[in-house]
Design a protein around this motif. Structure first.
Motif, PDB file in Angstrom:
ATOM      1  N   GLU A 144       0.849  -1.191   0.000  1.00 25.96           N
ATOM      2  CA  GLU A 144       0.000   0.000   0.000  1.00 25.96           C
ATOM      3  C   GLU A 144       0.887   1.245   0.000  1.00 25.96           C
ATOM      4  OE1 GLU A 144      -3.710  -1.984   2.518  1.00 25.96           O
ATOM      5  OE2 GLU A 144      -2.423  -0.483   3.471  1.00 25.96           O
ATOM      6  N   VAL A 145       0.482   2.249  -0.786  1.00 27.75           N
ATOM      7  CA  VAL A 145       1.274   3.471  -0.939  1.00 27.75           C
ATOM      8  C   VAL A 145       0.428   4.659  -0.496  1.00 27.75           C
ATOM      9  CG1 VAL A 145       2.546   4.959  -2.522  1.00 27.75           C
ATOM     10  CG2 VAL A 145       2.541   2.462  -2.861  1.00 27.75           C
ATOM     11  N   ARG A 146       0.957   5.414   0.445  1.00 27.42           N
ATOM     12  CA  ARG A 146       0.283   6.619   0.939  1.00 27.42           C
ATOM     13  C   ARG A 146       1.196   7.814   0.710  1.00 27.42           C
ATOM     14  NH1 ARG A 146      -1.206   2.282   3.892  1.00 27.42           N
ATOM     15  NH2 ARG A 146      -3.411   2.126   4.464  1.00 27.42           N
ATOM     16  N   GLN A 147       0.757   8.710  -0.167  1.00 25.63           N
ATOM     17  CA  GLN A 147       1.577   9.876  -0.485  1.00 25.63           C
ATOM     18  C   GLN A 147       1.231  11.018   0.453  1.00 25.63           C
ATOM     19  OE1 GLN A 147       1.556  11.108  -4.581  1.00 25.63           O
ATOM     20  NE2 GLN A 147       3.468  12.227  -4.342  1.00 25.63           N
ATOM     21  N   PHE A 148       2.273  11.731   0.922  1.00 25.66           N
ATOM     22  CA  PHE A 148       2.044  12.866   1.799  1.00 25.66           C
ATOM     23  C   PHE A 148       1.310  13.960   1.032  1.00 25.66           C
ATOM     24  CE2 PHE A 148       5.764  10.877   3.805  1.00 25.66           C
ATOM     25  CZ  PHE A 148       5.297  10.769   5.103  1.00 25.66           C
ATOM     26  N   ALA A 149       0.280  14.530   1.660  1.00 20.28           N
ATOM     27  CA  ALA A 149      -0.455  15.636   1.053  1.00 20.28           C
ATOM     28  C   ALA A 149       0.316  16.934   1.187  1.00 20.28           C
ATOM     29  CB  ALA A 149      -1.837  15.771   1.704  1.00 20.28           C
ATOM     30  N   SER A 150       1.056  17.079   2.291  1.00 20.21           N
ATOM     31  CA  SER A 150       1.926  18.241   2.490  1.00 20.21           C
ATOM     32  C   SER A 150       3.005  17.865   3.487  1.00 20.21           C
ATOM     33  CB  SER A 150       1.130  19.450   3.007  1.00 20.21           C
ATOM     34  OG  SER A 150       0.549  19.171   4.269  1.00 20.21           O
ATOM     35  N   GLY A 151       4.204  18.405   3.260  1.00 16.94           N
ATOM     36  CA  GLY A 151       5.313  18.112   4.158  1.00 16.94           C
ATOM     37  C   GLY A 151       5.579  16.633   4.256  1.00 16.94           C
ATOM     38  N   ASP A 152       5.935  16.188   5.463  1.00 15.12           N
ATOM     39  CA  ASP A 152       6.153  14.767   5.706  1.00 15.12           C
ATOM     40  C   ASP A 152       5.346  14.290   6.908  1.00 15.12           C
ATOM     41  OD1 ASP A 152       7.514  15.993   7.749  1.00 15.12           O
ATOM     42  OD2 ASP A 152       9.424  14.989   7.411  1.00 15.12           O
ATOM     43  N   ASP A 153       4.185  14.944   7.120  1.00 16.85           N
ATOM     44  CA  ASP A 153       3.387  14.550   8.279  1.00 16.85           C
ATOM     45  C   ASP A 153       1.881  14.542   8.015  1.00 16.85           C
ATOM     46  OD1 ASP A 153       2.915  17.266   8.067  1.00 16.85           O
ATOM     47  OD2 ASP A 153       3.547  17.755  10.121  1.00 16.85           O
ATOM     48  N   THR A 154       1.422  15.005   6.849  1.00 18.09           N
ATOM     49  CA  THR A 154      -0.015  15.105   6.580  1.00 18.09           C
ATOM     50  C   THR A 154      -0.387  14.255   5.379  1.00 18.09           C
ATOM     51  OG1 THR A 154      -0.122  17.334   7.488  1.00 18.09           O
ATOM     52  CG2 THR A 154      -1.903  16.667   6.031  1.00 18.09           C
ATOM     53  N   PHE A 155      -1.430  13.429   5.569  1.00 18.37           N
ATOM     54  CA  PHE A 155      -1.906  12.536   4.524  1.00 18.37           C
ATOM     55  C   PHE A 155      -3.331  12.912   4.113  1.00 18.37           C
ATOM     56  CE2 PHE A 155       1.160  10.057   6.912  1.00 18.37           C
ATOM     57  CZ  PHE A 155       1.873   9.375   5.938  1.00 18.37           C
ATOM     58  N   THR A 156      -3.646  12.617   2.853  1.00 19.97           N
ATOM     59  CA  THR A 156      -5.027  12.681   2.397  1.00 19.97           C
ATOM     60  C   THR A 156      -5.729  11.395   2.797  1.00 19.97           C
ATOM     61  OG1 THR A 156      -4.452  14.077   0.520  1.00 19.97           O
ATOM     62  CG2 THR A 156      -6.529  12.893   0.382  1.00 19.97           C
ATOM     63  N   GLY A 157      -6.929  11.520   3.351  1.00 15.09           N
ATOM     64  CA  GLY A 157      -7.698  10.346   3.726  1.00 15.09           C
ATOM     65  C   GLY A 157      -8.412   9.755   2.534  1.00 15.09           C
ATOM     66  N   PRO A 158      -9.665   9.357   2.690  1.00 13.40           N
ATOM     67  CA  PRO A 158     -10.411   8.763   1.579  1.00 13.40           C
ATOM     68  C   PRO A 158     -10.858   9.862   0.624  1.00 13.40           C
ATOM     69  CG  PRO A 158     -11.879   9.093   3.396  1.00 13.40           C
ATOM     70  CD  PRO A 158     -10.514   9.531   3.867  1.00 13.40           C
ATOM     71  N   LEU A 159     -11.365   9.450  -0.527  1.00 10.31           N
ATOM     72  CA  LEU A 159     -11.905  10.427  -1.467  1.00 10.31           C
ATOM     73  C   LEU A 159     -13.124   9.829  -2.145  1.00 10.31           C
ATOM     74  CD1 LEU A 159     -11.728  13.100  -3.052  1.00 10.31           C
ATOM     75  CD2 LEU A 159     -10.325  11.885  -4.734  1.00 10.31           C
ATOM     76  N   VAL A 160     -14.283  10.431  -1.894  1.00 10.40           N
ATOM     77  CA  VAL A 160     -15.462  10.162  -2.706  1.00 10.40           C
ATOM     78  C   VAL A 160     -15.655  11.401  -3.558  1.00 10.40           C
ATOM     79  CG1 VAL A 160     -17.935   9.726  -2.742  1.00 10.40           C
ATOM     80  CG2 VAL A 160     -16.512   8.628  -1.008  1.00 10.40           C
ATOM     81  N   ASN A 161     -15.326  11.281  -4.842  1.00  7.66           N
ATOM     82  CA  ASN A 161     -15.328  12.423  -5.750  1.00  7.66           C
ATOM     83  C   ASN A 161     -16.450  12.242  -6.769  1.00  7.66           C
ATOM     84  OD1 ASN A 161     -14.839  14.565  -7.405  1.00  7.66           O
ATOM     85  ND2 ASN A 161     -12.849  13.855  -8.143  1.00  7.66           N
ATOM     86  N   THR A 162     -17.503  13.019  -6.606  1.00  4.72           N
ATOM     87  CA  THR A 162     -18.613  12.965  -7.561  1.00  4.72           C
ATOM     88  C   THR A 162     -18.576  14.147  -8.520  1.00  4.72           C
ATOM     89  OG1 THR A 162     -20.049  14.103  -5.972  1.00  4.72           O
ATOM     90  CG2 THR A 162     -20.094  11.702  -5.966  1.00  4.72           C
ATOM     91  N   THR A 163     -17.533  14.976  -8.422  1.00  2.86           N
ATOM     92  CA  THR A 163     -17.360  16.092  -9.350  1.00  2.86           C
ATOM     93  C   THR A 163     -16.525  15.588 -10.512  1.00  2.86           C
ATOM     94  OG1 THR A 163     -17.364  17.616  -7.487  1.00  2.86           O
ATOM     95  CG2 THR A 163     -16.614  18.486  -9.583  1.00  2.86           C
ATOM     96  N   THR A 164     -17.178  15.108 -11.554  1.00  2.00           N
ATOM     97  CA  THR A 164     -16.438  14.477 -12.657  1.00  2.00           C
ATOM     98  C   THR A 164     -15.876  15.534 -13.587  1.00  2.00           C
ATOM     99  OG1 THR A 164     -18.543  14.180 -13.765  1.00  2.00           O
ATOM    100  CG2 THR A 164     -17.685  12.318 -12.520  1.00  2.00           C
ATOM    101  N   GLY A 165     -16.688  16.063 -14.475  1.00  4.01           N
ATOM    102  CA  GLY A 165     -16.286  17.219 -15.262  1.00  4.01           C
ATOM    103  C   GLY A 165     -15.182  16.997 -16.263  1.00  4.01           C
ATOM    104  N   GLN A 166     -14.817  15.735 -16.573  1.00  2.00           N
ATOM    105  CA  GLN A 166     -13.730  15.552 -17.522  1.00  2.00           C
ATOM    106  C   GLN A 166     -14.112  16.066 -18.919  1.00  2.00           C
ATOM    107  OE1 GLN A 166     -14.815  13.081 -15.477  1.00  2.00           O
ATOM    108  NE2 GLN A 166     -13.147  11.761 -14.807  1.00  2.00           N
ATOM    109  N   VAL A 167     -15.314  15.734 -19.378  1.00  2.00           N
ATOM    110  CA  VAL A 167     -15.791  16.205 -20.679  1.00  2.00           C
ATOM    111  C   VAL A 167     -17.229  16.658 -20.500  1.00  2.00           C
ATOM    112  CG1 VAL A 167     -16.227  15.638 -23.101  1.00  2.00           C
ATOM    113  CG2 VAL A 167     -14.272  14.613 -21.914  1.00  2.00           C
ATOM    114  N   SER A 168     -17.413  17.955 -20.305  1.00  3.63           N
ATOM    115  CA  SER A 168     -18.757  18.522 -20.127  1.00  3.63           C
ATOM    116  C   SER A 168     -19.554  17.769 -19.072  1.00  3.63           C
ATOM    117  CB  SER A 168     -19.512  18.526 -21.460  1.00  3.63           C
ATOM    118  OG  SER A 168     -18.811  19.303 -22.416  1.00  3.63           O
ATOM    119  N   GLY A 169     -18.890  17.485 -17.969  1.00  4.88           N
ATOM    120  CA  GLY A 169     -19.584  16.842 -16.857  1.00  4.88           C
ATOM    121  C   GLY A 169     -19.724  15.350 -16.984  1.00  4.88           C
ATOM    122  N   THR A 170     -19.027  14.734 -17.945  1.00  2.00           N
ATOM    123  CA  THR A 170     -19.115  13.280 -18.081  1.00  2.00           C
ATOM    124  C   THR A 170     -17.845  12.626 -17.568  1.00  2.00           C
ATOM    125  OG1 THR A 170     -18.160  13.227 -20.287  1.00  2.00           O
ATOM    126  CG2 THR A 170     -20.532  13.557 -20.138  1.00  2.00           C
ATOM    127  N   GLY A 171     -17.896  11.351 -17.345  1.00  2.00           N
ATOM    128  CA  GLY A 171     -16.717  10.630 -16.880  1.00  2.00           C
ATOM    129  C   GLY A 171     -17.105   9.589 -15.865  1.00  2.00           C
TER     130      GLY A 171
END
Length: 517
Positions: free
Chosen positions: A119-146
């Motif tokens: 498992e790979v966890r990339q630091f969100a900032s510095g060397d002490d803060t991580f991004t948690g989960p992500l439920v991303n419903t903002t698609t928008g790749q092509v006119s709101g599709t994706g």
């Protein structure tokens, strides 16, 4: 204080047990009462995190000059290796005056007969803060599709890495790791390999527990403390897993922060494994559940590690509940210069008993030196296996539930202590072995762990359908419903359903964690 028992159990032989309550008898408490034990040598199936590695850029050994994003400089690690025996492929390049590097760790790096779960966890900032989960419903790749996506807070999976030797491309399975990340290496197979069983037939009189000035070992059944192979041990002084420092559940208010405190100092090699749900939800899902692609379903949080604890910041538009296990190793590695092995101490809050690595320093020992500590825990595996697709998925999904997957399988198991569960699942693929785009991170996967995706405004009837790389786990107390969508497009790009997939099946692990630690 928590009871540590080292001794003989009639009909079993020598055992080491660590119980949460002094009221429980180590000789009569059934081993399947998982929630009553912090450690139990009778349970060999344990979710050991064998190593946590901080992956950093090395632009001296692997210069980026002259490389570009689409044609990076490529190197094999270690120096002098070939594509057949290298441990990693390193891509280095420059862009906009900045240096970049990607590491592709191959099976040889991990020293196992199987490719382990990483498992790979990339630091969100510095060397002490991580991004948690992500439920991303903002698609928008092509006119709101994706596609709408639900991610677990880490990446995990194996894909074909491509290496150009100057005359031809070569493909090799690898784990892709961005620099400034923590890489957690489980002693568990990633793909279809069965969980190794290094036990053998016990023989009366075998010495399976040894603690003295040079060794601290608990051997697997049928093995002895004289065995030279560390894989033949539950615990070995030269093979000490990362620790579960804290575990439990915590609520975080809308727009709020919550800190989980630790009496054991946390290191830079610390992260949080977790499941998350809305406080109003009654069920746990992994990755996080979303009922629609409405923007209000989006979810995320960040967490920051300090020596005294982890602070969680809720970025969702609703209150959340997090089920967590805080895992840690030491950046210092093993220490030396001491004589204590089995000893008793007090951390200012509670008494504890500890078995530490023979020869480690008595006062400034590291977390990696600790083998057993009555304040810490390991994670038993309550269920694990591989489900063939579609034959092991008897339930066919239809109608509006197709956003979960095409088929569902239920895995049941014993959990008499009603331990909280952490579940991991992956879509496993055969891999085409055909070169497409060698620098595409989604190129030719062998496994995709803990990802769920749903098509948005897709042609061809794929709107509201799960992608072929999706797995979703609906977690109960004594069972898990696993959803998969083999045969669907592997993921959706813009208004195109792309990368048809052939799913072999679903790999899963169900871990038990202490209800409070």
């Amino acid at each position: 204080m928590t009871r540590l028992f080292i001794g003989n159990k009639s009909g079993t032989g020598p055992v080491v047990k660590m119980l949460k309550s002094d009221a429980d008898d180590p000789l009569t408490t059934a081993s399947d009462q998982y929630g009553k034990f912090l450690f139990n040598s009778e349970i060999q199936q344990t979710g050991y995190i064998r190593q946590i590695v901080h992956v950093v850029a090395d632009f001296v050994s692997f210069p980026p000059s002259g490389g570009t994003p689409t044609s990076p400089n490529q190197y094999l690690y270690p120096s002098g290796s070939t594509i057949a025996n290298c441990q990693a492929i390193v891509n280095s390049w420059t862009n906009g005056g900045n240096n970049f590097q990607l590491w592709y760790f191959c099976k040889e790096y991990f020293g196992k007969t199987y490719f382990p779960l990483v498992e790979v966890r990339q630091f969100a900032s510095g060397d002490d803060t991580f991004t948690g989960p992500l439920v991303n419903t903002t698609t928008g790749q092509v006119s709101g599709t994706g596609q709408a996506v639900s991610l677990s807070g880490y990446t995990a999976g194996i894909a074909a890495a491509a290496y150009w030797d100057g005359s031809a491309w070569h493909l090799k399975d690898a784990v892709r790791v961005s620099v400034n990340s923590l890489m957690s290496i489980y002693e568990l197979p990633d793909l279809t390999d069965a969980l190794p069983n290094n036990s053998t037939t016990p023989v009366a009189g075998q010495k399976i527990i040894g603690i003295d000035s040079t060794i601290a070992r608990i051997a697997l059944p049928g093995r002895t403390v004289a065995d030279a192979d560390p894989d033949h041990y539950i615990l070995h002084e030269n093979k000490i897993p990362a620790k579960v420092i804290k575990a439990g559940e915590v609520n975080v208010a809308l727009g709020g922060t919550t800190t989980i405190s630790s009496v054991i100092p946390l290191t830079k090699w610390t992260y949080m494994d977790f499941h998350v749900k809305r406080q109003t939800d009654t069920e746990w899902w992994q990755p996080p559940y979303y009922a629609s692609t409405d923007e209000a379903q989006s979810m995320s949080f960040n967490y920051t590690v300090s020596p005294t604890g982890i602070t969680i910041t809720n970025l969702a538009n609703f209150a959340i509940t997090i089920r967590y296990a805080i895992c840690a190793a030491s950046e210092r590695g093993f220490t030396a210069g001491g004589s204590k092995i089995l000893w008793k101490g007090n951390d200012g809050t509670q008494d504890f008993i500890q078995i530490k690595r023979p020869g480690s320093h008595d006062t400034t020992y590291s977390l990696d030196d600790i083998m057993i500590d009555t304040r810490l825990s390991y994670m038993p595996i309550l269920a694990q296996g591989f489900l063939n697709y579609p034959t092991d998925f008897p339930t066919v999904i239809s109608g509006s539930d197709l956003f979960k997957g095409n088929r569902m399988a239920t895995v049941s198991f014993a959990n008499p202590s009603a331990m909280p569960l952490l579940v991991k699942s992956a879509a496993i693929f055969a891999g085409s072995g055909v070169l497409q785009n060698p620098y595409d991170r989604n190129f030719d996967p062998r496994s995709v762990w803990c990802v769920h995706e749903v098509g948005v405004s897709q042609p061809g009837g794929w709107t509201g359908r799960a992608s072929g790389a999706s797995t979703w786990a609906n977690i109960k107390t004594t069972s898990v419903d696993f959803y998969a969508a083999g045969g669907n497009p592997r993921f959706f790009v813009g208004s195109n359903s792309s990368y048809p997939s052939t799913m072999l099946g679903l790999k899963y692990y169900v871990f038990g964690i202490p209800s409070s630690l």
